[in-house]
Write a protein that holds these residues in place. Structure first.
Motif, PDB file in Angstrom:
ATOM      1  N   HIS A  64      14.679  28.657  47.360  1.00 62.30           N
ATOM      2  CA  HIS A  64      13.239  28.865  47.420  1.00 62.30           C
ATOM      3  C   HIS A  64      12.771  29.844  46.343  1.00 62.30           C
ATOM      4  O   HIS A  64      11.582  29.868  46.005  1.00 62.30           O
ATOM      5  CB  HIS A  64      12.848  29.388  48.798  1.00 62.30           C
ATOM      6  CG  HIS A  64      13.457  30.701  49.153  1.00 62.30           C
ATOM      7  ND1 HIS A  64      14.821  30.882  49.300  1.00 62.30           N
ATOM      8  CD2 HIS A  64      12.885  31.917  49.395  1.00 62.30           C
ATOM      9  CE1 HIS A  64      15.063  32.143  49.605  1.00 62.30           C
ATOM     10  NE2 HIS A  64      13.918  32.787  49.671  1.00 62.30           N
ATOM     11  N   LYS A  65      13.687  30.650  45.808  1.00 60.43           N
ATOM     12  CA  LYS A  65      13.360  31.592  44.736  1.00 60.43           C
ATOM     13  C   LYS A  65      13.815  31.088  43.371  1.00 60.43           C
ATOM     14  O   LYS A  65      13.228  31.440  42.348  1.00 60.43           O
ATOM     15  CB  LYS A  65      14.026  32.943  45.011  1.00 60.43           C
ATOM     16  CG  LYS A  65      13.503  33.672  46.243  1.00 60.43           C
ATOM     17  CD  LYS A  65      12.101  34.207  45.996  1.00 60.43           C
ATOM     18  CE  LYS A  65      11.651  35.073  47.164  1.00 60.43           C
ATOM     19  NZ  LYS A  65      10.292  35.629  46.950  1.00 60.43           N
ATOM     20  N   ILE A  66      14.873  30.286  43.371  1.00 63.53           N
ATOM     21  CA  ILE A  66      15.396  29.741  42.113  1.00 63.53           C
ATOM     22  C   ILE A  66      14.764  28.365  41.921  1.00 63.53           C
ATOM     23  O   ILE A  66      15.314  27.337  42.326  1.00 63.53           O
ATOM     24  CB  ILE A  66      16.936  29.655  42.144  1.00 63.53           C
ATOM     25  CG1 ILE A  66      17.536  30.996  42.559  1.00 63.53           C
ATOM     26  CG2 ILE A  66      17.471  29.221  40.785  1.00 63.53           C
ATOM     27  CD1 ILE A  66      17.157  32.157  41.659  1.00 63.53           C
ATOM     28  N   THR A  67      13.619  28.354  41.306  1.00 58.61           N
ATOM     29  CA  THR A  67      12.839  27.116  41.188  1.00 58.61           C
ATOM     30  C   THR A  67      13.154  26.335  39.919  1.00 58.61           C
ATOM     31  O   THR A  67      12.782  25.165  39.813  1.00 58.61           O
ATOM     32  CB  THR A  67      11.344  27.439  41.225  1.00 58.61           C
ATOM     33  OG1 THR A  67      11.031  28.360  40.167  1.00 58.61           O
ATOM     34  CG2 THR A  67      10.958  28.066  42.558  1.00 58.61           C
ATOM     35  N   GLN A  68      13.816  26.967  38.959  1.00 56.68           N
ATOM     36  CA  GLN A  68      14.172  26.303  37.708  1.00 56.68           C
ATOM     37  C   GLN A  68      15.679  26.048  37.699  1.00 56.68           C
ATOM     38  O   GLN A  68      16.467  26.983  37.794  1.00 56.68           O
ATOM     39  CB  GLN A  68      13.771  27.161  36.498  1.00 56.68           C
ATOM     40  CG  GLN A  68      12.301  27.522  36.453  1.00 56.68           C
ATOM     41  CD  GLN A  68      11.411  26.302  36.328  1.00 56.68           C
ATOM     42  OE1 GLN A  68      11.729  25.345  35.612  1.00 56.68           O
ATOM     43  NE2 GLN A  68      10.284  26.325  37.029  1.00 56.68           N
ATOM     44  N   ARG A  69      16.061  24.783  37.587  1.00 55.91           N
ATOM     45  CA  ARG A  69      17.476  24.414  37.710  1.00 55.91           C
ATOM     46  C   ARG A  69      18.047  23.840  36.414  1.00 55.91           C
ATOM     47  O   ARG A  69      19.049  23.129  36.451  1.00 55.91           O
ATOM     48  CB  ARG A  69      17.640  23.390  38.832  1.00 55.91           C
ATOM     49  CG  ARG A  69      17.102  23.848  40.193  1.00 55.91           C
ATOM     50  CD  ARG A  69      17.872  25.055  40.691  1.00 55.91           C
ATOM     51  NE  ARG A  69      17.446  25.481  42.015  1.00 55.91           N
ATOM     52  CZ  ARG A  69      18.077  25.147  43.131  1.00 55.91           C
ATOM     53  NH1 ARG A  69      19.139  24.379  43.103  1.00 55.91           N
ATOM     54  NH2 ARG A  69      17.646  25.601  44.296  1.00 55.91           N
ATOM     55  N   ASP A  70      17.436  24.129  35.274  1.00 53.17           N
ATOM     56  CA  ASP A  70      17.951  23.596  34.016  1.00 53.17           C
ATOM     57  C   ASP A  70      19.063  24.450  33.433  1.00 53.17           C
ATOM     58  O   ASP A  70      19.948  23.959  32.734  1.00 53.17           O
ATOM     59  CB  ASP A  70      16.826  23.436  32.993  1.00 53.17           C
ATOM     60  CG  ASP A  70      16.013  24.710  32.820  1.00 53.17           C
ATOM     61  OD1 ASP A  70      16.152  25.653  33.622  1.00 53.17           O
ATOM     62  OD2 ASP A  70      15.204  24.762  31.861  1.00 53.17           O
ATOM     63  N   ARG A  71      19.039  25.751  33.725  1.00 51.56           N
ATOM     64  CA  ARG A  71      20.091  26.652  33.258  1.00 51.56           C
ATOM     65  C   ARG A  71      20.151  27.869  34.169  1.00 51.56           C
ATOM     66  O   ARG A  71      19.196  28.192  34.869  1.00 51.56           O
ATOM     67  CB  ARG A  71      19.867  27.069  31.799  1.00 51.56           C
ATOM     68  CG  ARG A  71      18.475  27.565  31.482  1.00 51.56           C
ATOM     69  CD  ARG A  71      18.299  27.791  29.972  1.00 51.56           C
ATOM     70  NE  ARG A  71      16.903  28.064  29.634  1.00 51.56           N
ATOM     71  CZ  ARG A  71      16.022  27.136  29.282  1.00 51.56           C
ATOM     72  NH1 ARG A  71      16.399  25.875  29.198  1.00 51.56           N
ATOM     73  NH2 ARG A  71      14.769  27.457  28.993  1.00 51.56           N
ATOM     74  N   MET A  72      21.307  28.535  34.129  1.00 52.52           N
ATOM     75  CA  MET A  72      21.482  29.768  34.887  1.00 52.52           C
ATOM     76  C   MET A  72      22.256  30.752  34.028  1.00 52.52           C
ATOM     77  O   MET A  72      22.850  30.388  33.000  1.00 52.52           O
ATOM     78  CB  MET A  72      22.208  29.508  36.206  1.00 52.52           C
ATOM     79  CG  MET A  72      23.644  29.065  36.068  1.00 52.52           C
ATOM     80  SD  MET A  72      24.419  28.824  37.698  1.00 52.52           S
ATOM     81  CE  MET A  72      26.061  28.254  37.211  1.00 52.52           C
ATOM     82  N   TYR A  73      22.278  32.006  34.485  1.00 52.26           N
ATOM     83  CA  TYR A  73      22.895  33.089  33.722  1.00 52.26           C
ATOM     84  C   TYR A  73      23.898  33.828  34.603  1.00 52.26           C
ATOM     85  O   TYR A  73      23.607  34.136  35.760  1.00 52.26           O
ATOM     86  CB  TYR A  73      21.811  34.042  33.205  1.00 52.26           C
ATOM     87  CG  TYR A  73      20.867  33.341  32.250  1.00 52.26           C
ATOM     88  CD1 TYR A  73      21.078  33.380  30.878  1.00 52.26           C
ATOM     89  CD2 TYR A  73      19.797  32.593  32.741  1.00 52.26           C
ATOM     90  CE1 TYR A  73      20.234  32.697  30.007  1.00 52.26           C
ATOM     91  CE2 TYR A  73      18.959  31.906  31.877  1.00 52.26           C
ATOM     92  CZ  TYR A  73      19.180  31.962  30.506  1.00 52.26           C
ATOM     93  OH  TYR A  73      18.355  31.267  29.647  1.00 52.26           O
TER      94      TYR A  73
END
Length: 238
Positions: free
Chosen positions: A88-97
């Motif tokens: 619900h907080k991580i709305t962008q799933r194209d990349r992560m760090y």
């Protein structure tokens, strides 16, 4: 894991009294570190589905994301689980760090993971001086406590590019777990620092220490500031 800077983010901007330069040439900028030790608490419990099919799917996903094995498998696994838990907080799933605090500060331990194409970009980042009081180059303890000058671990959500009166351009972070949910109060951000630049590393053999921020080289910050945006996962672990 032992968990042990009072700063403000005012009006969405980082007013960074707690993450000024911590290079060895500026020791007078430091406030005395409290000797009080927080009561140790267990590491965050991240639940991974127990079904064999789910575990197999996640392992296969990890191999596809990191075919060259550049990221510690446990770190990748925990980050993928955290992305599900904090969806619900991580709305962008194209990349992560990802940040691997088991590694030496002079090593590339900040990873940008392309979740679509599987490409991984490696960078360097600092840890807090309170996490490494002997300046060995290794972070040993972590904290969510203000004025501890320690790094925090767990899942963060990027909260967009900002500008601070002391550190200039930066990326804001929101801590999503009890190990880092004081990130805004502590002004834990991503910013450029002289003590994270290649010239400092070449001279000193390791990076300098922050007051808990994920300090990076000035040359890496513009790309991170543009690409991190809002709603992407940054997951730090040791």
């Amino acid at each position: 894991m032992r968990l042990a800077r009072r700063g403000f983010i005012l009006g969405g901007a980082a007013l960074l009294s707690g993450c000024a330069s911590a290079a060895a040439t500026r020791p007078t900028a430091l406030a005395p570190v409290t000797t009080a030790q927080a009561t140790p608490v267990p590491a965050p419990q991240i639940v991974v589905a127990a079904e064999p099919e789910a575990i197999t799917a996640r392992l296969n996903s990890t191999r596809l994301l990191d075919p060259r094995g550049q990221v510690r498998p446990e770190l990748m696994e925990r980050a993928l689980a955290a992305m599900d838990i904090h969806g619900h907080k991580i709305t962008q799933r194209d990349r992560m760090y990802l940040v691997d605090f088991t590694k030496f500060s002079g090593d590339e331990r900040l990873y940008e993971v392309d979740l679509a194409g599987g490409e991984i970009t490696l960078m360097r980042t600092c840890h807090g001086r309170g996490s490494d009081p002997d300046h060995s180059g290794y972070a040993k303890t972590f904290s969510n406590t203000p004025d501890s000058y320690k790094s925090s671990v767990g899942a963060f959500a990027t909260a967009g590019a900002s500008w601070g009166s002391q550190q200039g351009p930066n990326v804001l972070l929101d801590g999503l777990e009890y190990t880092n949910n004081n990130a805004r109060e502590r002004a834990i951000i991503i910013h450029g620092a002289d003590y994270a630049d290649p010239a400092f590393l070449a001279r000193e053999g390791k990076l300098g220490r922050s007051y808990g921020c994920f300090s990076v080289a000035h040359t890496d910050l513009p790309r991170l500031r543009e690409r991190m945006g809002e709603g992407r996962l940054l997951f730090a672990w040791a």
